[in-house]
Every structure is written in structure tokens, then in C-alpha cells.
Design a protein around this motif. Structure first.
Motif, PDB file in Angstrom:
ATOM      1  N   VAL A 144      10.618-129.117   9.045  1.00  0.00           N
ATOM      2  CA  VAL A 144      10.690-128.293   7.834  1.00  0.00           C
ATOM      3  C   VAL A 144      10.498-129.216   6.635  1.00  0.00           C
ATOM      4  N   ILE A 145       9.451-128.953   5.847  1.00  0.00           N
ATOM      5  CA  ILE A 145       9.175-129.759   4.662  1.00  0.00           C
ATOM      6  C   ILE A 145       9.725-129.032   3.438  1.00  0.00           C
ATOM      7  N   GLY A 146      10.717-129.657   2.786  1.00  0.00           N
ATOM      8  CA  GLY A 146      11.300-129.057   1.589  1.00  0.00           C
ATOM      9  C   GLY A 146      12.755-128.680   1.810  1.00  0.00           C
ATOM     10  N   ASP A 147      13.624-129.187   0.927  1.00  0.00           N
ATOM     11  CA  ASP A 147      15.048-128.880   1.072  1.00  0.00           C
ATOM     12  C   ASP A 147      15.533-127.904   0.004  1.00  0.00           C
ATOM     13  N   GLY A 151      13.444-123.745   2.432  1.00  0.00           N
ATOM     14  CA  GLY A 151      13.409-124.755   3.495  1.00  0.00           C
ATOM     15  C   GLY A 151      14.694-124.746   4.307  1.00  0.00           C
ATOM     16  N   LEU A 152      15.833-124.697   3.612  1.00  0.00           N
ATOM     17  CA  LEU A 152      17.118-124.721   4.318  1.00  0.00           C
ATOM     18  C   LEU A 152      17.294-123.470   5.180  1.00  0.00           C
ATOM     19  N   LEU A 153      16.831-122.331   4.681  1.00  0.00           N
ATOM     20  CA  LEU A 153      16.965-121.106   5.483  1.00  0.00           C
ATOM     21  C   LEU A 153      15.898-121.031   6.575  1.00  0.00           C
ATOM     22  N   ALA A 154      14.821-121.790   6.415  1.00  0.00           N
ATOM     23  CA  ALA A 154      13.875-121.955   7.525  1.00  0.00           C
ATOM     24  C   ALA A 154      14.528-122.766   8.641  1.00  0.00           C
ATOM     25  N   VAL A 155      15.331-123.753   8.260  1.00  0.00           N
ATOM     26  CA  VAL A 155      16.097-124.515   9.259  1.00  0.00           C
ATOM     27  C   VAL A 155      17.035-123.568  10.011  1.00  0.00           C
ATOM     28  N   LEU A 156      17.804-122.764   9.263  1.00  0.00           N
ATOM     29  CA  LEU A 156      18.719-121.806   9.899  1.00  0.00           C
ATOM     30  C   LEU A 156      17.959-120.854  10.831  1.00  0.00           C
ATOM     31  N   SER A 157      16.787-120.410  10.380  1.00  0.00           N
ATOM     32  CA  SER A 157      15.981-119.470  11.167  1.00  0.00           C
ATOM     33  C   SER A 157      15.462-120.124  12.447  1.00  0.00           C
ATOM     34  N   ALA A 158      14.987-121.358  12.313  1.00  0.00           N
ATOM     35  CA  ALA A 158      14.496-122.077  13.499  1.00  0.00           C
ATOM     36  C   ALA A 158      15.634-122.265  14.501  1.00  0.00           C
ATOM     37  N   LYS A 159      16.823-122.544  13.972  1.00  0.00           N
ATOM     38  CA  LYS A 159      17.997-122.682  14.838  1.00  0.00           C
ATOM     39  C   LYS A 159      18.291-121.352  15.557  1.00  0.00           C
ATOM     40  N   MET A 160      18.245-120.239  14.801  1.00  0.00           N
ATOM     41  CA  MET A 160      18.485-118.925  15.401  1.00  0.00           C
ATOM     42  C   MET A 160      17.477-118.614  16.507  1.00  0.00           C
ATOM     43  N   LEU A 161      16.223-119.093  16.325  1.00  0.00           N
ATOM     44  CA  LEU A 161      15.177-118.841  17.324  1.00  0.00           C
ATOM     45  C   LEU A 161      15.211-119.870  18.446  1.00  0.00           C
ATOM     46  N   GLY A 162      16.167-120.813  18.379  1.00  0.00           N
ATOM     47  CA  GLY A 162      16.421-121.692  19.514  1.00  0.00           C
ATOM     48  C   GLY A 162      15.682-123.011  19.524  1.00  0.00           C
ATOM     49  N   ALA A 163      15.032-123.395  18.429  1.00  0.00           N
ATOM     50  CA  ALA A 163      14.250-124.640  18.401  1.00  0.00           C
ATOM     51  C   ALA A 163      15.051-125.816  18.952  1.00  0.00           C
ATOM     52  N   GLU A 213       6.042-125.457   5.938  1.00  0.00           N
ATOM     53  CA  GLU A 213       5.759-126.067   4.626  1.00  0.00           C
ATOM     54  C   GLU A 213       6.356-125.119   3.580  1.00  0.00           C
ATOM     55  N   ALA A 214       7.522-125.513   3.045  1.00  0.00           N
ATOM     56  CA  ALA A 214       8.293-124.637   2.158  1.00  0.00           C
ATOM     57  C   ALA A 214       8.332-125.161   0.729  1.00  0.00           C
ATOM     58  N   VAL A 215       7.232-125.777   0.298  1.00  0.00           N
ATOM     59  CA  VAL A 215       7.161-126.322  -1.051  1.00  0.00           C
ATOM     60  C   VAL A 215       5.995-125.679  -1.815  1.00  0.00           C
TER      61      VAL A 215
END
Lengths: 316, 316
Positions: A144-147, A151-163, A213-215
């Protein structure tokens, strides 16, 4: 709708940085929760007193694209930002296509869940869209590019999808700490070639299947090209601040790199994402680190532009 | 390998048009069938006398990427075109990584199926990859840009995958007639804005879910952007003759247009596509409209460059 909670978006900072005072005032804001005060004669599913959240685009909910879950391409809707007479950083908003657009919230307007439910209007839906459009599964490594909040909620989403691995590229320690809390397995503060090198070291040399890419800037895109694995996908949800970019043999084509993403159909994800918020399993509202009233909005923009705050919640 | 059949590729025409005589001779050709004459000591699955087809990239068949079906990103392989000492438009070729690369053919070298089996080396696999990477299904409308051999075999591939509508954009009547035979439901001869308008008329105003770009030039890419449906995908298999191109808000991002494709892992599709050739259900070899020996190869290049022939088969 009488607005009870709204906020400032990272994308609001682009016009904030570029608009001239001589252009005159502009209604801003596309993320809001509020109470229905009055309905038009065609409205069927909503009534005065309902508490509702509005996605950052309005949509009829019935056209081909809405039925496919691509509400941001609705043939009758568009983005709030394209409607000069409406905006959510305000006391009240007139909502077109209310039946298709608004989502009822089964809580009271003073619920402690309000910050998290407000993220359904944009940043959580956008982060989730990034992960879905990128095809994140439990067999996926993700960068995930961008904090920022997305970006942070993309991290949460990826976690929810099991990455299985989530590398967050960001330089702001308080933000990347929240990223770790949301599920990031690794944090890379370096940027450019050094950052790319670091991500490759963390991923067996090849980069990750999915890069979010979240920027929206060219350096962020180039970083994405640098860390994506052959056969992988760059999923863009940061509004591109460029039109032309490298996509030829050397950048994307040689290794079948795919490009995905766009404006998130936040409306499509609202019902899917709401239960985990209501039962407390996730708390996306943690991206709000400041609250203000309407008078404090200008200072809120400035603080976000200066990176003093991550995301400002507004209580009109 | 003693080469028994080979051919000239549309992509051979790029260096043909740009190379200078002072660069000296170059070994050309990456599509060939032949008979194993001798094997290295590590070769296990092939023996002298086997008839085999070679994909346009060689690959070990065992690395992570090969196991994922992305043989063109094999960590030990590369394209024939990158190997200056080997080429298929020749009497014989030394094939590295023979076990991983070569596919045995269960026919004799003089079989009438030879032209069709030769397309497994590149053009059929490439057309099929375009359709697979684009996600063609029986619910998909497809536009194919380009009436070269790859474009025509992308039409055949889209038909095999059940596409409900296949619009072929091409200006050469004999080629588009073959396209119709392969499954095109509509042919659009116009290009640029006029061609885009015509495809939109044929597809209810919105364009098609999948656009296969089988040319590689900027005008072809721009045409693809013009005819792709919101939420759709542009699948590129024509080697891009550009590096930068429009991918920002106006072109791709606004409507979540995806970009896919790259060099086809022809090796991955060979076994899957061969049965329909062997049982006569399909005849991709119809893209060959001329045959020559090695001495006729220079004239074969010129005829293809002049669009006098579609694709030249070589019998060394």
C-alpha cells in the motif's frame, strides 16, 4: 438533509492548494451523515427523521452500471464535487436521487460509532475498492503506497480480505503505527529507488502481487511500477494528478502488469462493510484525529495540508 | 531442432522497418516447428525424432512464474528475440531449457494441420491471451482492434470463450472476411473518432466490456480508450510502440477502466488449444496466406510490410 457529521477529504486538498480567492466561494465536501428533513415527491424509501450516510457520488441505483455495482458511473448521477450548488461541509444538503444514493443507519445520530460509519461515505469504501479491484485474497502479498486515510483503510481492507503480507509505504510514524494496528505486516519509510529496493527485499525479490496506489502523484505511480510483481496489478484510488504516464514495454507490458481502480463505488460497499462496524469488529473511524465545527473548517484544511492532522471530522 | 515450418511475425516488421543495414545480419524468427536432432545431457522429456513446437519465449517450466502460467516472466527464460544467436527463420535452432519450452506434436511433420499447429507458437496463443486477460465470457461484448493475424485469432478466441458480440475494427476486406468466419459479429472499417462513434452505435452507446488492442500503436490505444465501456478492460497484446500514454482521470480513471495484457505465455495455452486443432473444430492456420522457402524470406517480409500478405509461412 441536515448534516450531523461530515469531514475533509484528502482530495479536497487538491483544489485547496490550487484554487484562487478571486474564483469566489465554493461549496465543498462530499462525505456526510445527516438526518432527512424533507423528501421530494418521488422519494419512496426514506422519510423525515431517518439517519443516513451519503457516498461521495450520487446515483440512481437502477441503471445498468449501478446494478453492476459501478455506482460512480451511474448514467444519472455524478460526484458531489461536480455539483457547484451542493457540498457536505455545511449545515444542510439537498440530495438528488435520494433513494439510490442514501443508506440508512440503524443507530442514533449521537452514536459513538459515528466516525466509523462516516468512513463509509468515502475513505473506507475507497480503500476497500482498492483491495477488491486489485483482487486481494488470502494468497496475496500487498503493498500500500500512501499513509493517508485511504491508504490506511486499504491496509484494513486487505487485512479483511486475508492478505498474507501487507507492506505499508509511508513516512509519518503516527500514521504507520495506525497502519500496523489495521494489519500492516511491514512498514517502509523510504521512497523512490530506495523504497522500491526495500519492498523487494521484503518480498523475496519480486515485489507484491497487488500494489495499492493511494496517493495520485507521478512519484507514487512510479513507485508502484517499481514494486509490483510480474503478472501483478497496480490498483489506483488516489485521484491521478497526471494524465500521461509510462505504460509501455518497460513499465507494464513486459511482465503483464495490470492497471485497475478508479473512483470507488462507495454506495456498492456500504451494506457489506457496515455490519463489522456495528458489531465493533473494526474501527475505521480511527483515521479521524481531529474534530471541529464549521467555523474551524478553514483551519482544518490547513492542518491537513500541513500534515498536522490525518483527517478532520466536522460537527456542524 | 531441425526447423520444418516457421513464419514471419507482425512484430518482426518493427525491426524490419527500423534496423540499419550497417548493423549487420541478425538472426530472426520466434515461431517454429521442427524435429529434435540432438539433446543436451540434462534433457529428460524429449528425444531425437520428436516433432515439437516452440513458443516465442523459452522457459524452464518449473519456476514460480511458469507454475502460475506466466512463462514469459520465467526467471531463467526470455524471448527468442533477445537471443542474438538463435532464430526460427533458419534451417536449425538450438533450444535452451528444452524440457520446459518445447511441446510435442502428435502428428507427422507433413500433416495438413501444420499451419494451425504453428500458430500455437505465437499468434494463436497471443490472441487467446488477449481474450483471457480481458476476461471474456459468454456475457461479454468485445471489440478487437487490428485485423492482423493476432487480431483475427483474438476474434476466434473470443468466440471460443462465448462472447455475445465481437466487433472487429479493420480496413482490409479479405482479412475482416476471415474475421467474420472466425466469429466477428460486426466489422468497423472506420478509424479514429468516426470508428469510435460507429462502435458505440453498435453497442448501445457505451462501448464494449473488453477491448483487445492487437496493434501496438498510439492511435490504436486511443481507439481502445474510446470504445471501452465504463468498468471495462483494455487488453493489450500488440507490442507498444510508445512508453507514455494517457491513463489519468479523463482516459482510464474516471470510469474504472482497467488495463491488462502483455507478452502471451504461449507455452501455457499450447496443450489447452491443441485438441480443437487436432479434431478440426478450429483452423487458426487460415491466417497464413503465403508460403515460401528460406530464400523467399526477404520478399515475404516486404509483402507483409506492404500488406500484400497477412502472414507468411516458411518451409526451410
Amino acid at each position: 438533509m441536515r448534516v450531523t457529521a461530515s469531514c475533509v477529504c484528502g482530495s479536497d486538498l487538491w483544489p485547496y492548494g490550487s484554487m484562487s480567492p478571486v474564483d469566489g466561494p465554493a461549496r465543498m465536501g462530499h462525505e456526510f451523515i445527516g438526518i432527512v428533513e424533507e423528501t421530494g415527491s418521488d422519494v419512496r424509501t426514506l422519510a423525515k427523521g431517518d439517519l443516513v450516510v451519503a457516498p461521495f457520488a450520487f446515483s440512481d441505483g437502477t441503471c445498468d452500471f449501478c446494478r453492476e455495482g459501478l455506482h460512480t458511473s451511474c448514467v444519472h448521477g455524478t460526484f458531489w464535487d461536480m455539483e457547484p450548488d451542493e457540498g457536505g461541509q455545511a449545515e444542510a444538503v439537498r440530495v438528488p436521487l435520494a433513494d439510490g444514493t442514501l443508506v440508512k443507519l440503524p443507530v442514533a445520530a449521537d452514536s459513538a460509532l459515528m466516525p466509523s460509519l462516516l468512513t463509509l461515505s468515502d475513505v473506507f469504501g475507497t480503500g476497500y475498492h482498492a483491495a477488491v479491484a486489485g483482487g486481494v485474497t488470502e494468497r496475496t502479498r500487498v503493498t500500500v503506497i500512501g499513509d493517508g486515510a485511504v491508504g490506511l483503510l486499504a491496509v484494513l481492507s486487505a487485512k479483511m480480505l486475508g492478505a498474507e503480507q501487507i507492506v505499508l509505504m509511508g513516512r509519518h510514524r503516527t500514521r504507520t503505527d495506525l497502519g500496523r494496528e489495521f494489519g500492516a505486516t511491514d512498514v517502509v519509510a523510504a521512497r523512490g529507488e530506495e523504497g522500491i529496493e526495500r519492498v523487494r527485499e521484503l518480498t523475496g525479490g519480486h515485489g507484491t502481487h497487488v500494489v495499492i496506489e493511494a496517493v495520485g502523484t507521478m512519484p507514487a505511480y512510479e513507485q508502484a511500477v517499481g514494486v509490483v510483481r510480474p503478472g501483478g496489478v497496480i490498483s489506483r484510488v488516489g485521484v491521478p494528478q497526471y494524465e500521461e504516464a509510462p505504460i509501455g514495454f518497460a513499465s507494464l507490458f513486459r511482465h503483464n502488469i495490470r492497471l485497475a481502480g478508479g473512483p470507488a463505488p462507495a454506495r456498492a460497499y456500504a451494506e457489506e462493510l457496515m455490519p463489522a462496524i456495528l458489531d465493533g469488529a473494526i474501527e475505521p473511524g480511527k483515521v479521524f484525529d481531529a474534530t471541529t465545527d464549521l467555523d474551524g473548517v478553514p483551519a482544518g484544511y490547513q492542518d491537513m495540508a500541513d500534515r498536522k492532522t490525518l483527517k478532520v471530522l466536522i460537527k456542524p
